[in-house]
Enzyme design. Structure first.
Site, PDB file in Angstrom:
ATOM      1  CG  HIS A 249      16.196  -7.797   8.683  1.00 54.05           C
ATOM      2  ND1 HIS A 249      16.810  -7.236   9.375  1.00 54.05           N
ATOM      3  CD2 HIS A 249      16.523  -9.208   8.821  1.00 54.05           C
ATOM      4  CE1 HIS A 249      17.803  -7.832  10.101  1.00 54.05           C
ATOM      5  NE2 HIS A 249      17.504  -9.172   9.775  1.00 54.05           N
TER       6      HIS A 249
ATOM      7  CE1 TYR B  86      28.017 -14.716  11.954  1.00 54.77           C
ATOM      8  CE2 TYR B  86      27.554 -13.057  10.435  1.00 54.77           C
ATOM      9  CZ  TYR B  86      27.089 -14.048  11.494  1.00 54.77           C
ATOM     10  OH  TYR B  86      25.971 -13.678  12.141  1.00 54.77           O
TER      11      TYR B  86
ATOM     12  NE  ARG C 189      24.201 -15.008  14.412  1.00 53.36           N
ATOM     13  CZ  ARG C 189      23.044 -14.293  14.127  1.00 53.36           C
ATOM     14  NH1 ARG C 189      22.221 -14.742  13.469  1.00 53.36           N
ATOM     15  NH2 ARG C 189      23.472 -13.008  13.978  1.00 53.36           N
TER      16      ARG C 189
HETATM   17  C1  OXD Z   1      21.556 -10.794  11.120  1.00 54.33           C
HETATM   18  C2  OXD Z   1      21.080 -12.409  11.021  1.00 54.33           C
HETATM   19  O1  OXD Z   1      22.446 -10.470  11.223  1.00 54.33           O
HETATM   20  O2  OXD Z   1      20.040 -12.587  10.503  1.00 54.33           O
HETATM   21  O3  OXD Z   1      20.517 -10.196  10.893  1.00 54.33           O
HETATM   22  O4  OXD Z   1      22.088 -13.191  10.935  1.00 54.33           O
HETATM   23 MN    MN Z   2      18.539 -11.058  10.319  1.00 52.08          MN
END
Ligand code: OXD
Ligand code: MN
Length: 579
Positions: free
Chosen positions: A226, A197, A364
């Site tokens: 982030h 993943y 995704r």
């Molecule tokens: C997360 C991603 O899980 O960006 O934050 O994939």
């Molecule tokens: Mn993220």
């Protein structure tokens, strides 16, 4: 092959431990990408999607147990447990290596080992950092090609610099019992096994660009966050760049690619990044951001021409889909898609609503950033972009108003430290539980949060022109469970207030928790928002906030003596004001 002996000897050592059949050094060329796709089409790792509607798009269905990050199996290995902090799972480095190395022994037999040199950030930026990922997954290689600058040019920079983050990855046997995501920040090393993943396997992303980079950033005086980075150009042609931190699957990609609503004519929005920002002070004390990534690994469900037209367009070609459903005519399908119907679900079964959703909630897309119609070419600028505002946010049904501004940088650090949000499907675990997620970094900070907050606070000593700090909440609900704010493109109305504040163009209402907008300063033209809803969005409930400050205080206390005094004081003075 490389001229850098430390890299060559590490590759040799890994090969002798994992015993692959072949070793492939990735060049990053388009021909290599094509070859890898073809190999995966022939071994069934990928299938082709409808070539007319979705040219060069492929589908990967993963093992059903391997669909999200695994925070409970993710470790930070430092000599002292306190350096990893209560926010991380910890193991001694010796034990970490021993446990994970045992799983790597012979794990690449019968497989090819790929060596991927990559650069996080523009190749010629002093702010960029390089790494090498060794993996036995061709899926990882093609995703890294879309997500990072990888191959020959990165190898050249690595050979010149002589240093790089070492990332070792194998899908192993995908047994969740034999899955571990280990970080060794003092060695600039990552070892991940048992998962294919994205967040666990594309090591440039969460493992390097957040966990290892945050650790390195503290030592070197910058921040690895982030955060999305977006440029907002007003009708006068003035562009402000803002960096926004929201927990996983809370709409960062949508905000980064926002399309201005018709009622805000003349605005343009430019995407610099949708997930990670590296922030440095330049010589003038201006905070500048680069996006270390060069592609998007976004949550698919909910994407459509209304919620995110740019994303909807950019994933119509040259994209890889993971764990979505497909229609009768082999187009990808997900919940929230406005056309078609699912025929086959994300587990490859004939779709039956009794089995649950057709696409996995954490399915995704992977695409190169250049596919995005709102892509800013400044994403490639070595000097990055100047940041006017930092915006924190979470998914909160109640309590948090639509937007408020911190009174100072120190207060802004408290606002970030107090971020809380409902958990989402991006991690394996319960969904919808409110938890503290400071700076949206709970799963990603590679060291003790108390030291991290001290590092954030230290920026005030180094610059007197730091960005203003804000908090937003797009997810506020009425007692009946209806969203009070329409969200998506309309969020530009809030961002435009934020810019007006940065430019001192509007006054605000001072409250103990910060500056809230005067309701008339939020442009609600053409929005069907009642006066009560606007009032709820732009005011605070003192009783709820007293309880919140108490809860933030309790949370901060769990960091013991390492908690910076300045943060404790911020919490106490706001609590006292509310009392
Ligand atoms: C997360 C991603 O899980 O960006 O934050 O994939
Ligand atoms: Mn993220």
């Amino acid at each position: 092959m490389t001229t850098l002996s430390s890299l060559q000897s590490w590759v040799d050592q890994v090969a002798s431990h994992t015993q692959p059949d072949a070793i492939h050094w990735c060049t990053g060329s388009d021909a290599e990408y094509r070859e890898m796709i073809d190999t995966m089409l022939s071994d069934g790792t990928l299938t082709t999607l409808n070539e007319e509607q979705y040219p060069n798009c492929y589908l990967h269905l993963s093992d059903p147990s391997d669909v999200a990050r695994v925070e409970h199996l993710t470790f930070v290995c430092t000599e002292q447990e306190e350096d990893a902090g209560p926010n991380n799972h910890w193991m001694k480095p010796e034990e970490g290596h021993e446990r994970v190395d045992a799983l790597f022994a012979g794990c690449m037999q019968g497989r090819t080992m790929y060596v991927i040199p990559y650069c996080m950030g523009p190749i010629d930026s002093p702010y960029s950092r390089c790494g090498v990922e060794i993996t036995d997954s061709a899926y990882v290689v093609v995703n890294m090609k879309l997500m990072t600058r990888m191959g020959d040019r990165s190898l050249q920079r690595i050979e010149e610099e002589g240093s790089f983050v070492k990332g070792l990855h194998s899908t192993g046997d995908l047994d969740p019992e034999r899955r571990m995501i280990m970080h060794f920040p003092d060695e600039l090393a990552i070892k991940s096994i048992g998962s294919g993943y994205g967040g666990n396997a594309l090591l440039g992303k969460k493992c390097h660009a957040l966990r290892i980079a945050s650790y390195q950033a503290r030592q070197e005086g910058w921040l690895a966050e982030h955060m999305l980075i977006v440029g907002l150009e007003n009708p006068d042609g003035e562009t402000h760049y803002v960096a926004c931190a929201f927990p996983s699957a809370c709409g960062k990609t949508n905000l980064a690619m926002l399309i201005p609503p018709e009622s805000l004519p003349g605005w343009k929005v430019w995407t610099l990044g949708d997930d990670i920002a590296w922030l440095h002070l330049d010589d003038d004390g201006q905070l500048r951001a680069i996006n270390p990534e060069s592609g998007y690994f976004g949550v698919v469900p909910g994407t459509n021409e209304k919620t995110n037209k740019n994303a909807d367009d950019m994933i119509k070609h040259d994209a890889i889909f993971t764990n979505v459903a497909t229609t009768e005519n082999n187009e990808p399908w997900w919940e929230g898609k406005t056309d078609g119907a699912p025929a086959i679900d994300w587990q490859g079964r004939k779709f039956d609503a009794a089995n649950g959703k057709a696409a996995h909630p954490n399915s995704r897309f992977t695409v190169a950033a250049g596919n995005n119609p709102s892509y800013s070419s400044l994403a490639d600028a070595p000097e990055g972009v100047p940041i006017s505002a930092i915006v924190f946010g979470g998914r909160r049904k109640e309590l948090a108003p639509l937007v408020y501004e911190a009174k100072s940088w120190e207060h802004g650090v408290l606002v970030g430290a107090g971020v809380a949000s409902e958990t989402t499907a991006a991690n394996i675990g319960e969904v919808g539980i409110v938890r503290r997620d400071p700076m949206a970094m709970k799963p990603f900070c590679g060291y003790n949060f108390a030291d991290y907050w001290a590092h954030w606070l230290s920026f005030a000593e180094r610059s007197n022109k730091l960005p203003r700090v804000f908090h937003v909440n797009w997810f506020r609900q009425s007692a009946d469970g209806d969203f009070l704010w329409p969200g998506f493109g309309e969020n530009l109305r809030v961002l435009s207030w934020i810019i007006d504040r940065c430019e001192n163009r509007v006054t605000a209402n001072e409250t103990p928790i910060g500056f809230l907008p005067n309701p008339e300063d939020i442009n609600t033209t053409d929005l069907n928002i009642s006066a009560e809803a606007l009032q709820a969005l732009t005011s605070i409930d003192h009783d709820q906030w007293r309880a919140e400050l108490e809860s933030v205080g309790e949370y901060l206390k769990s960091y013991g003596d390492r908690l910076p005094e300045a943060l404790r004081q911020q919490q106490q003075s706001i609590a006292a004001e509310l009392a």
